[in-house]
Enzyme design. Sequence first.
Site, PDB file in Angstrom:
ATOM      1  N   GLY A  10       0.843  -1.201   0.000  1.00  0.00           N
ATOM      2  CA  GLY A  10       0.000   0.000   0.000  1.00  0.00           C
ATOM      3  C   GLY A  10       0.873   1.243   0.000  1.00  0.00           C
ATOM      4  N   GLY A 114       6.546  -2.411   2.908  1.00  0.00           N
ATOM      5  CA  GLY A 114       6.289  -2.852   4.271  1.00  0.00           C
ATOM      6  C   GLY A 114       6.774  -4.267   4.512  1.00  0.00           C
ATOM      7  N   ASP A 139       1.363   2.177   9.254  1.00  0.00           N
ATOM      8  CA  ASP A 139       0.982   1.481  10.484  1.00  0.00           C
ATOM      9  C   ASP A 139       2.082   1.502  11.548  1.00  0.00           C
ATOM     10  OD1 ASP A 139      -1.242   0.836   9.002  1.00  0.00           O
ATOM     11  OD2 ASP A 139      -0.557  -1.187   8.513  1.00  0.00           O
ATOM     12  N   GLY A 182      -4.176   0.369  10.687  1.00  0.00           N
ATOM     13  CA  GLY A 182      -3.100  -0.138  11.545  1.00  0.00           C
ATOM     14  C   GLY A 182      -2.944  -1.644  11.495  1.00  0.00           C
ATOM     15  N   ARG A 183      -3.882  -2.300  10.823  1.00  0.00           N
ATOM     16  CA  ARG A 183      -3.866  -3.760  10.760  1.00  0.00           C
ATOM     17  C   ARG A 183      -3.795  -4.344  12.179  1.00  0.00           C
ATOM     18  NH1 ARG A 183      -3.667  -7.025   6.263  1.00  0.00           N
ATOM     19  NH2 ARG A 183      -3.572  -5.294   4.815  1.00  0.00           N
ATOM     20  N   HIS A 283      -8.937   5.255   3.784  1.00  0.00           N
ATOM     21  CA  HIS A 283      -7.755   5.608   2.995  1.00  0.00           C
ATOM     22  C   HIS A 283      -7.402   7.085   3.031  1.00  0.00           C
ATOM     23  CE1 HIS A 283      -8.832   1.599   1.718  1.00  0.00           C
ATOM     24  NE2 HIS A 283      -7.553   1.454   1.426  1.00  0.00           N
ATOM     25  N   ARG A 286      -4.009   7.401   4.195  1.00  0.00           N
ATOM     26  CA  ARG A 286      -2.865   7.099   3.323  1.00  0.00           C
ATOM     27  C   ARG A 286      -2.620   8.195   2.302  1.00  0.00           C
ATOM     28  NH1 ARG A 286      -3.396   0.951   2.195  1.00  0.00           N
ATOM     29  NH2 ARG A 286      -3.435   1.547   0.018  1.00  0.00           N
TER      30      ARG A 286
HETATM   31  O1  F6P Z   1      -0.781  -1.725   5.775  1.00  0.00           O
HETATM   32  C1  F6P Z   1      -1.253  -0.452   5.542  1.00  0.00           C
HETATM   33  C2  F6P Z   1      -2.718  -0.427   5.484  1.00  0.00           C
HETATM   34  O2  F6P Z   1      -3.016   0.905   5.335  1.00  0.00           O
HETATM   35  C3  F6P Z   1      -3.454  -1.057   6.675  1.00  0.00           C
HETATM   36  O3  F6P Z   1      -3.499  -0.214   7.778  1.00  0.00           O
HETATM   37  C4  F6P Z   1      -4.804  -1.370   6.075  1.00  0.00           C
HETATM   38  O4  F6P Z   1      -5.431  -2.440   6.715  1.00  0.00           O
HETATM   39  C5  F6P Z   1      -4.442  -1.745   4.686  1.00  0.00           C
HETATM   40  O5  F6P Z   1      -3.253  -1.070   4.352  1.00  0.00           O
HETATM   41  C6  F6P Z   1      -5.508  -1.441   3.664  1.00  0.00           C
HETATM   42  O6  F6P Z   1      -5.004  -1.762   2.423  1.00  0.00           O
HETATM   43  P1  F6P Z   1      -5.792  -1.787   1.056  1.00  0.00           P
HETATM   44  O7  F6P Z   1      -7.118  -1.161   1.263  1.00  0.00           O
HETATM   45  O8  F6P Z   1      -4.933  -1.025   0.126  1.00  0.00           O
HETATM   46  O9  F6P Z   1      -5.874  -3.210   0.699  1.00  0.00           O
END
Ligand code: F6P
Length: 359
Positions: A10, A114, A139, A182-183, A283, A286
């Site tokens: 990501g 990551g 994260d 943050g997973r 998002h 991000r």
């Molecule tokens: O690992 C970064 C992150 O932003 C996590 O916090 C989130 O769960 C994930 O990416 C979401 O990713 P995507 O929506 O791009 O699959």
Amino acid sequence: MKIAISTGGGDAPGLNAVIRAAVLSAIDRGWEVLGIKKGYAGLLGDDEVIPLGRDEVRGIGHLGGTILGASNRGNPFHYPVRQPDGSHIEIDRSDELVENARNLGIDAVISIGGDGSLAIAQRLAQKGMRTVSVPKTIDNDVSGTITTFGFDTAVNTAMEAIDKLHTTAESHDRVIVMEVMGRSAGFIALHSGVAGAAHVILIPEIPYDIQCVCEAVMLRDRRGRHFGIVVAAEGAFPRGGYESVMGASLPGQAKRVGGVAETLARQIHEGTGKECRSLVLGHLQRGGMPTGYDRLLATRFGGAAVKAVEDGKWGHMVALQSPDIVTIPIEQVLGKPKRVDLGHDLVLTARRLGISFGN
Ligand code: F6P
């Protein structure tokens, strides 16, 4: 020397600042630089490999996103391939990737990504590809480095959202539950929640008890504060339960964590009778321009990665170990994700301030 840069996983605010710093530092040494588009797809014929010079990186250091594009389903060892019937299978295209890099005369690859990208870089290194990694995640869950670029920007975005929620929650005497990314790590929730003066912060490192959450809301209510802000990390889960998962949206992607805020809002309403709302910040965290802190860290990482290539630090990643940027072997951090330390002063101070962690 000819190096190539890849941005995998990501995106995170600050990626462009890393690319810019790496390209300019390499050009300063008289090297040639290529950019691999969309993770490693550019080296597998599914996208392109482009030259990166001064013109390509001019004026990008303050921009979010990545000029190279990113992908979180381009693992060359498990590359998704669409079948005629529409289904997907995963195949190992790593040998092809290493050979294509060799044919392009690439001497070394700077892989920015990551935990997933770090593991891929490590495996490619075992196949003879010379790699140096730059840790990237909003994260902040990569160990070995105090922090990663993108985290500060995400925390600021979440904090500003909490500031805005305060005024509307107070006007309506509502409890608002905001879910942040943050997973399986609670750093964004903890930092934004404390900075934004949330009343309850739920993180995966502390499984919550919904009754404690409701008690915290009602304690405030009895004190005449009839509204509440709950910040929940997307990976937060109840004691004895599991994190909320939405499944993978596309083949080759990791499972998507999320949905806990909606559940919490319903349960807090049931447990307190208060009107509750939920939102997923998603998002937004991000996107946007990196903060000054993230631009500086990203720039330092980019410069340090090129120095690591110069020094032949193959299989290493750059890291912040304040006040220095150091290089450490990737194998030291693989499989050891960073989590919130429950004895950290931020957690202890938050508790003293009356913030509930739902336990
Ligand atoms: O690992 C970064 C992150 O932003 C996590 O916090 C989130 O769960 C994930 O990416 C979401 O990713 P995507 O929506 O791009 O699959």
